[in-house]
Motif scaffolding. Structure first.
Motif, PDB file in Angstrom:
ATOM      1  N   ARG A  55     -15.105 -36.032  19.742  1.00 53.03           N
ATOM      2  CA  ARG A  55     -13.697 -35.861  20.119  1.00 53.03           C
ATOM      3  C   ARG A  55     -13.585 -35.315  21.540  1.00 53.03           C
ATOM      4  O   ARG A  55     -12.720 -35.750  22.320  1.00 53.03           O
ATOM      5  N   ALA A  56     -14.461 -34.377  21.898  1.00 52.80           N
ATOM      6  CA  ALA A  56     -14.442 -33.822  23.250  1.00 52.80           C
ATOM      7  C   ALA A  56     -14.812 -34.887  24.283  1.00 52.80           C
ATOM      8  O   ALA A  56     -14.254 -34.929  25.393  1.00 52.80           O
ATOM      9  N   ILE A  57     -15.769 -35.760  23.917  1.00 50.10           N
ATOM     10  CA  ILE A  57     -16.163 -36.839  24.835  1.00 50.10           C
ATOM     11  C   ILE A  57     -15.007 -37.784  25.077  1.00 50.10           C
ATOM     12  O   ILE A  57     -14.718 -38.183  26.214  1.00 50.10           O
ATOM     13  N   ARG A  58     -14.310 -38.161  23.990  1.00 53.80           N
ATOM     14  CA  ARG A  58     -13.163 -39.060  24.143  1.00 53.80           C
ATOM     15  C   ARG A  58     -12.074 -38.429  25.000  1.00 53.80           C
ATOM     16  O   ARG A  58     -11.464 -39.095  25.845  1.00 53.80           O
ATOM     17  N   THR A  59     -11.834 -37.146  24.795  1.00 51.43           N
ATOM     18  CA  THR A  59     -10.821 -36.460  25.588  1.00 51.43           C
ATOM     19  C   THR A  59     -11.195 -36.450  27.062  1.00 51.43           C
ATOM     20  O   THR A  59     -10.349 -36.690  27.933  1.00 51.43           O
ATOM     21  N   ALA A  60     -12.474 -36.177  27.344  1.00 47.46           N
ATOM     22  CA  ALA A  60     -12.933 -36.166  28.740  1.00 47.46           C
ATOM     23  C   ALA A  60     -12.804 -37.549  29.370  1.00 47.46           C
ATOM     24  O   ALA A  60     -12.397 -37.686  30.533  1.00 47.46           O
ATOM     25  N   GLU A  61     -13.148 -38.586  28.602  1.00 48.15           N
ATOM     26  CA  GLU A  61     -13.043 -39.945  29.136  1.00 48.15           C
ATOM     27  C   GLU A  61     -11.592 -40.324  29.396  1.00 48.15           C
ATOM     28  O   GLU A  61     -11.277 -40.953  30.414  1.00 48.15           O
ATOM     29  N   GLU A  62     -10.693 -39.948  28.489  1.00 48.84           N
ATOM     30  CA  GLU A  62      -9.278 -40.258  28.685  1.00 48.84           C
ATOM     31  C   GLU A  62      -8.722 -39.515  29.896  1.00 48.84           C
ATOM     32  O   GLU A  62      -7.926 -40.059  30.661  1.00 48.84           O
ATOM     33  N   THR A  63      -9.158 -38.257  30.070  1.00 52.47           N
ATOM     34  CA  THR A  63      -8.704 -37.491  31.226  1.00 52.47           C
ATOM     35  C   THR A  63      -9.197 -38.121  32.518  1.00 52.47           C
ATOM     36  O   THR A  63      -8.450 -38.236  33.499  1.00 52.47           O
ATOM     37  N   ALA A  64     -10.482 -38.543  32.512  1.00 59.09           N
ATOM     38  CA  ALA A  64     -11.029 -39.172  33.712  1.00 59.09           C
ATOM     39  C   ALA A  64     -10.319 -40.486  34.024  1.00 59.09           C
ATOM     40  O   ALA A  64     -10.038 -40.803  35.189  1.00 59.09           O
ATOM     41  N   ALA A  65     -10.008 -41.249  32.964  1.00 58.55           N
ATOM     42  CA  ALA A  65      -9.311 -42.519  33.182  1.00 58.55           C
ATOM     43  C   ALA A  65      -7.909 -42.294  33.731  1.00 58.55           C
ATOM     44  O   ALA A  65      -7.451 -43.020  34.620  1.00 58.55           O
TER      45      ALA A  65
END
Length: 499
Positions: A222-232
């Motif tokens: 979940r943290a990885i997905r959040t980081a990826e969405e933030t970066a995108a």
């Protein structure tokens, strides 16, 4: 008054840590009996119907079909003691305030007095029971729940997974603290730590959803997905001022200016690596990473082997058994070869730096199914003859095709036989099925020109490939094993001397 009990995804055994919901077998409001299957899940090894240890009315389900849940995550809640006509009241908030026992992986398979008193059988799956002490529950106000889902800090209540809020609006929501501590990080799994390192995730800032705040793989994902969405989102915001200029650019210029992978991502299809495909990817990657493998191969004249098989299958009378397949004969040859070269029936304990030679041969064989590549295991193959091995291969293959193989039937192999000749190819370089030490690959048997007894003739030729772990033996042993297999293929009478 009904008591609402929460049933969590049990430990499915064999080291499995998660499963995907394939099909719900019950609806909210249904009355279920003790040990009735309630959901069908797919693990990395098999399809499993999960029975519920409680009898009563289903008040909530957690997760849609296709959702992947970690072991220990809530599956559903059951109102125990409710009648069939009381399902509505059982699902109401007022009826779900009582404390209820929460199954614990440490409670084992047996049922105790606690399980019996709470309406549970205790007969769930490996390492899972219903006799654990009651778990603490508390209700959170709607305004605090909204803040938690939105990501705002809530005193005494961490963020709740959205899936739980949507799936069970009438049920209680369990929450756990999310402190940032300078003490030890509550992580048990080395896989979770490695995953966090690979994606630069600070475990100290994560809220663990496991028991006592334990950080699970789902928390890191979940943290990885959040980081990826933030970066995108950041990338989109940075590119926004340049959109007018990008519109006037030529397509080739736009592609050239795009970051690596962006052009391909525009029309590319992304397929999640999960289930069987994900398990295969993980195992093959681990094999290539950990095992220093080497491959040797040889062409063999299988004409005599094919003649012997034809003679076996042509036999009639009371002593004639079922038809014997080529794979069964090759499997029997493998068990005879492993008896002569036990170095290859082994595994390596990397932590202890020891080679572990195994006493029995549990022979795996590769089988292609609609779910992907699986490797069923013939137990105690060293004690079976060709007919017995063939019958077991046929039985396991049918289970593989129907998706009914259990995790136990897909694990514990000590050596693998891979007949890729069925795909019409002559040869391949097998990848060892970790943590085994070797795999024998067999290509298609086809007519080829061959020098036989000093003359050129058309013979049935097959290529045999052996990939082995160079830590357990050297090339001499591997070559001796492969040569013995080839000799038995070319002259089946060689095998008779060892029977």
């Amino acid at each position: 008054m009904a008591q609402v009990l929460e049933f969590k995804l049990p430990d499915l055994g064999e080291g499995l840590t998660e499963a995907e919901i394939v099909r719900w077998l019950v609806e909210v409001g249904d009355v279920v009996a003790i040990d009735q299957p309630v959901v069908e899940v797919e693990t990395a090894k098999a399809m499993v119907e999960v029975p519920c240890p409680y009898g009563g009315v289903v008040t909530a389900r957690f997760g849609e079909e296709g959702t992947e849940l970690p072991v220990g995550a809530p599956l559903l809640t059951v109102a125990v003691g409710a009648s069939e006509g009381a399902s509505g009241s059982a699902a109401s908030p007022s009826s779900s305030t009582s404390s209820s026992p929460s199954p614990s992986p440490s409670s084992g398979k047996g049922s105790g007095s606690g399980a019996e008193s709470s309406g549970g059988s205790g007969n769930v799956l490996v390492g899972y029971g219903t006799g654990a002490p009651a778990a603490r529950r508390r209700r959170i106000r709607p305004d605090r729940l909204d803040r938690a889902v939105a990501g705002a800090p809530v005193s005494g209540a961490p963020v709740v997974e959205a899936a739980q809020v949507v799936e069970a609006p009438a049920a209680e929501v369990l929450v756990a603290e999310a402190p940032v501590s300078d003490g030890p990080v509550p992580v048990v799994s080395p896989l979770v730590r490695r995953l966090a390192r690979q994606h630069d995730i600070d475990l100290r800032r994560l809220a663990g959803s496991g028991p006592d705040g334990l950080i699970l793989r789902a928390d890191v994902d979940r943290a990885i997905r959040t980081a990826e969405e933030t970066a995108a989102a950041t990338a989109r915001a940075a590119q926004a001022p340049d959109r007018s200029q990008a519109k006037s650019s030529t397509p080739s210029a736009a592609v050239a200016a795009a970051p690596n992978g962006a052009a391909a991502a525009a029309g590319a299809e992304r397929i999640p690596l999960r289930g069987v495909r994900g398990a295969v990817a993980d195992k093959l990657s681990r094999s290539r990473t950990e095992i220093p493998d080497a491959t040797c191969w040889v062409d063999a004249d299988a004409t005599e082997l094919m003649a012997v098989r034809a003679a076996m299958n042509a036999a009639t009378g009371p002593s004639a058994g079922p038809k014997v397949s080529v794979l069964a004969l090759l499997a029997r040859i493998c068990t005879a070869a492993l008896a002569r070269f036990p170095e290859l029936n082994a595994t390596v304990d990397t932590e202890a730096r020891e080679i572990v030679r195994l006493p029995g041969v549990h022979l795996g064989f590769a089988a292609q199914t609609e779910r992907g590549l699986v490797v069923p295991v013939v137990r105690d193959a060293h004690t079976r003859n060709a007919e017995s091995i063939g019958a077991e291969i046929a039985r396991l293959t049918e289970l593989a095709r129907t998706g009914k193989l259990s995790p136990a039937q897909l694990t514990g192999g000590t050596f693998t036989l891979n007949n890729y000749g069925v795909f019409g190819v002559d040869g391949s370089t097998p990848i060892i099925n970790h943590p085994e030490a070797a795999m024998l690959g067999v290509g298609r048997i086809m007519p080829k020109p061959w020098v036989h007894q000093g003359e050129l003739a058309v013979r049935q030729v097959v290529q045999l490939s052996l990939t082995f772990d160079h830590r357990v033996c050297d090339g001499g042993t591997a070559g001796g094993f492969l040569r013995y297999v080839a000799d038995c293929v070319e002259q089946p009478a060689v095998l008779l001397r060892t029977l």
